[in-house]
Motif scaffolding. Structure first.
Motif, mmCIF file in Angstrom:
data_model
loop_
_atom_site.group_PDB
_atom_site.id
_atom_site.type_symbol
_atom_site.label_atom_id
_atom_site.label_comp_id
_atom_site.label_asym_id
_atom_site.label_seq_id
_atom_site.Cartn_x
_atom_site.Cartn_y
_atom_site.Cartn_z
ATOM 1 N N GLU A 1 0.830 -1.204 0.000
ATOM 2 C CA GLU A 1 0.000 0.000 0.000
ATOM 3 C C GLU A 1 0.871 1.264 0.000
ATOM 4 O O GLU A 1 1.797 1.400 0.786
ATOM 5 C CB GLU A 1 -0.917 0.016 1.231
ATOM 6 N N GLY A 2 0.560 2.174 -0.928
ATOM 7 C CA GLY A 2 1.289 3.431 -1.011
ATOM 8 C C GLY A 2 2.531 3.375 -1.873
ATOM 9 O O GLY A 2 3.173 4.408 -2.106
ATOM 10 N N LEU A 3 2.893 2.184 -2.355
ATOM 11 C CA LEU A 3 4.074 2.030 -3.210
ATOM 12 C C LEU A 3 3.628 1.754 -4.640
ATOM 13 O O LEU A 3 3.108 0.682 -4.942
ATOM 14 C CB LEU A 3 4.967 0.890 -2.706
ATOM 15 N N ASP A 4 3.804 2.728 -5.511
ATOM 16 C CA ASP A 4 3.486 2.592 -6.931
ATOM 17 C C ASP A 4 4.779 2.624 -7.725
ATOM 18 O O ASP A 4 5.803 3.161 -7.274
ATOM 19 C CB ASP A 4 2.561 3.723 -7.392
ATOM 20 N N ILE A 5 4.735 2.066 -8.929
ATOM 21 C CA ILE A 5 5.938 2.029 -9.761
ATOM 22 C C ILE A 5 5.634 2.450 -11.196
ATOM 23 O O ILE A 5 4.501 2.328 -11.669
ATOM 24 C CB ILE A 5 6.585 0.622 -9.782
ATOM 25 N N LEU A 6 6.650 2.953 -11.852
ATOM 26 C CA LEU A 6 6.642 3.144 -13.299
ATOM 27 C C LEU A 6 7.582 2.070 -13.847
ATOM 28 O O LEU A 6 8.803 2.209 -13.747
ATOM 29 C CB LEU A 6 7.132 4.544 -13.679
ATOM 30 N N PRO A 7 7.044 0.979 -14.370
ATOM 31 C CA PRO A 7 7.887 -0.167 -14.744
ATOM 32 C C PRO A 7 8.778 0.118 -15.939
ATOM 33 O O PRO A 7 8.491 1.000 -16.759
ATOM 34 C CB PRO A 7 6.864 -1.251 -15.074
ATOM 35 N N SER A 8 9.847 -0.645 -16.024
ATOM 36 C CA SER A 8 10.785 -0.508 -17.132
ATOM 37 C C SER A 8 11.256 -1.882 -17.576
ATOM 38 O O SER A 8 11.126 -2.873 -16.848
ATOM 39 C CB SER A 8 11.974 0.347 -16.703
ATOM 40 N N ASN A 9 11.783 -1.926 -18.792
ATOM 41 C CA ASN A 9 12.397 -3.151 -19.312
ATOM 42 C C ASN A 9 13.428 -2.760 -20.369
ATOM 43 O O ASN A 9 13.838 -1.584 -20.437
ATOM 44 C CB ASN A 9 11.335 -4.118 -19.863
ATOM 45 N N LEU A 10 13.832 -3.703 -21.189
ATOM 46 C CA LEU A 10 14.888 -3.427 -22.169
ATOM 47 C C LEU A 10 14.500 -2.387 -23.213
ATOM 48 O O LEU A 10 15.358 -1.826 -23.890
ATOM 49 C CB LEU A 10 15.289 -4.741 -22.870
ATOM 50 N N SER A 11 13.210 -2.119 -23.331
ATOM 51 C CA SER A 11 12.763 -1.114 -24.300
ATOM 52 C C SER A 11 13.265 0.283 -23.946
ATOM 53 O O SER A 11 13.241 1.196 -24.770
ATOM 54 C CB SER A 11 11.234 -1.096 -24.396
ATOM 55 N N LEU A 12 13.769 0.454 -22.738
ATOM 56 C CA LEU A 12 14.287 1.752 -22.331
ATOM 57 C C LEU A 12 15.492 2.158 -23.175
ATOM 58 O O LEU A 12 15.740 3.350 -23.383
ATOM 59 C CB LEU A 12 14.674 1.727 -20.846
ATOM 60 N N SER A 13 16.239 1.189 -23.672
ATOM 61 C CA SER A 13 17.381 1.504 -24.533
ATOM 62 C C SER A 13 16.921 2.123 -25.845
ATOM 63 O O SER A 13 17.594 2.981 -26.419
ATOM 64 C CB SER A 13 18.213 0.245 -24.807
ATOM 65 N N VAL A 14 15.743 1.695 -26.331
ATOM 66 C CA VAL A 14 15.162 2.295 -27.535
ATOM 67 C C VAL A 14 14.716 3.715 -27.241
ATOM 68 O O VAL A 14 14.903 4.631 -28.051
ATOM 69 C CB VAL A 14 13.976 1.447 -28.043
ATOM 70 N N ALA A 15 14.128 3.913 -26.071
ATOM 71 C CA ALA A 15 13.682 5.246 -25.666
ATOM 72 C C ALA A 15 14.858 6.208 -25.604
ATOM 73 O O ALA A 15 14.736 7.381 -25.970
ATOM 74 C CB ALA A 15 12.982 5.171 -24.319
ATOM 75 N N GLU A 16 16.002 5.703 -25.154
ATOM 76 C CA GLU A 16 17.183 6.561 -25.069
ATOM 77 C C GLU A 16 17.585 7.049 -26.461
ATOM 78 O O GLU A 16 17.939 8.225 -26.643
ATOM 79 C CB GLU A 16 18.344 5.809 -24.426
ATOM 80 N N PHE A 17 17.495 6.187 -27.448
ATOM 81 C CA PHE A 17 17.793 6.587 -28.832
ATOM 82 C C PHE A 17 16.813 7.661 -29.294
ATOM 83 O O PHE A 17 17.199 8.650 -29.921
ATOM 84 C CB PHE A 17 17.730 5.364 -29.755
ATOM 85 N N ASN A 18 15.536 7.482 -28.963
ATOM 86 C CA ASN A 18 14.523 8.465 -29.353
ATOM 87 C C ASN A 18 14.755 9.817 -28.677
ATOM 88 O O ASN A 18 14.498 10.874 -29.268
ATOM 89 C CB ASN A 18 13.121 7.959 -29.004
ATOM 90 N N LEU A 19 15.238 9.776 -27.436
ATOM 91 C CA LEU A 19 15.465 11.012 -26.703
ATOM 92 C C LEU A 19 16.523 11.887 -27.362
ATOM 93 O O LEU A 19 16.452 13.115 -27.298
ATOM 94 C CB LEU A 19 15.888 10.694 -25.261
ATOM 95 N N PHE A 20 17.504 11.268 -27.982
ATOM 96 C CA PHE A 20 18.563 12.039 -28.636
ATOM 97 C C PHE A 20 18.005 12.956 -29.718
ATOM 98 O O PHE A 20 18.588 13.987 -30.025
ATOM 99 C CB PHE A 20 19.612 11.094 -29.244
ATOM 100 N N GLN A 21 16.869 12.577 -30.278
ATOM 101 C CA GLN A 21 16.281 13.350 -31.369
ATOM 102 C C GLN A 21 15.199 14.316 -30.887
ATOM 103 O O GLN A 21 14.643 15.073 -31.667
ATOM 104 C CB GLN A 21 15.672 12.393 -32.399
ATOM 105 N N ALA A 22 14.915 14.303 -29.599
ATOM 106 C CA ALA A 22 13.816 15.104 -29.062
ATOM 107 C C ALA A 22 14.290 16.488 -28.638
ATOM 108 O O ALA A 22 15.404 16.662 -28.141
ATOM 109 C CB ALA A 22 13.188 14.393 -27.869
ATOM 110 N N GLU A 23 13.433 17.456 -28.833
ATOM 111 C CA GLU A 23 13.729 18.813 -28.388
ATOM 112 C C GLU A 23 13.604 18.881 -26.859
ATOM 113 O O GLU A 23 12.668 18.346 -26.281
ATOM 114 C CB GLU A 23 12.747 19.793 -29.035
ATOM 115 N N GLY A 24 14.545 19.547 -26.228
ATOM 116 C CA GLY A 24 14.538 19.639 -24.770
ATOM 117 C C GLY A 24 14.649 18.282 -24.102
ATOM 118 O O GLY A 24 14.036 18.025 -23.065
ATOM 119 N N ARG A 25 15.468 17.390 -24.687
ATOM 120 C CA ARG A 25 15.520 15.996 -24.251
ATOM 121 C C ARG A 25 15.950 15.833 -22.799
ATOM 122 O O ARG A 25 15.583 14.868 -22.146
ATOM 123 C CB ARG A 25 16.448 15.193 -25.165
#
Length: 204
Positions: free
Chosen positions: A26-50
């Protein structure tokens, strides 16, 4: 299929509530992650204000404490975390390579504070250093410990996390080690560390 932090960081229309998951605690929530985060990192390089995407996504999220777990490498993901968090806790092994990365970490924090953080009135401070998988049997480990004490002084937490198989067993089950084996000595260690962390946060 559940959404992860990768989707939150990659898509403008993805909101925290789309990714947030409740846990059995109770009271502990999460934002889960997995290997797809490495793809997100690539996308961030192209984002404005990354560098500010995580900060922007979480700006209206309210909890007593929010913990952002980052990898050991320096990347746009870790910079996002540094520009969101108020404090950083540095987990360390008493290994030479861990020691070698400390200077780079401190330099990165200083640069972020002076060059980027100043633009948004944000300053990241080191709350403390916690020794993980703690062992001091070898002379090398003892020398590294002495070096870290000379660098961080009273920033080093008094509580050290020693190697314990119960931690790995709990991770495999996907539950807290405090529920997996509440009488094990490592549970008391984590409770002590938590008290130290909360105590420091209340005095900053």
């Amino acid at each position: 299929e559940f959404s992860t932090v990768a989707k939150l960081l990659s898509y403008d229309d993805c909101k925290v509530e789309d990714v947030l998951q409740k846990t059995y605690i109770e009271g502990l929530d999460i934002l889960p992650s997995n290997l797809s985060l490495s793809v997100a990192e690539f996308n961030l390089f192209q984002a404005e204000g990354r560098e500010f995407i995580l900060r922007e996504k979480l700006k209206n999220v309210e909890y007593d404490y929010i913990i952002v777990d980052t990898g050991p490498s320096f990347s746009v993901l870790s910079i996002n975390a540094y520009l969101f968090a108020e404090h950083i806790i540095i987990p360390m092994h008493l290994h030479f390579y861990a020691l070698a990365g400390i200077e780079t970490l401190i330099d990165t924090i200083n640069k972020i504070n002076s060059k980027v953080g100043s633009l948004v009135n944000h300053k990241l401070t080191i709350l403390g250093v916690v020794f993980n998988m703690y062992k001091t049997q070898s002379n090398i480990s003892k020398n590294i410990l002495e070096t870290l004490i000379s660098i961080f002084g009273d920033k080093i937490f008094h509580t050290h996390i020693r190697e314990n198989v119960k931690i790995m067993e709990a991770q495999k089950k996907g539950i807290s080690v405090l529920d997996h084996d509440p009488k094990n000595v490592v549970c008391e260690t984590f409770k002590n560390l938590t008290q130290e962390i909360v105590g420091r946060l209340e005095n900053v």
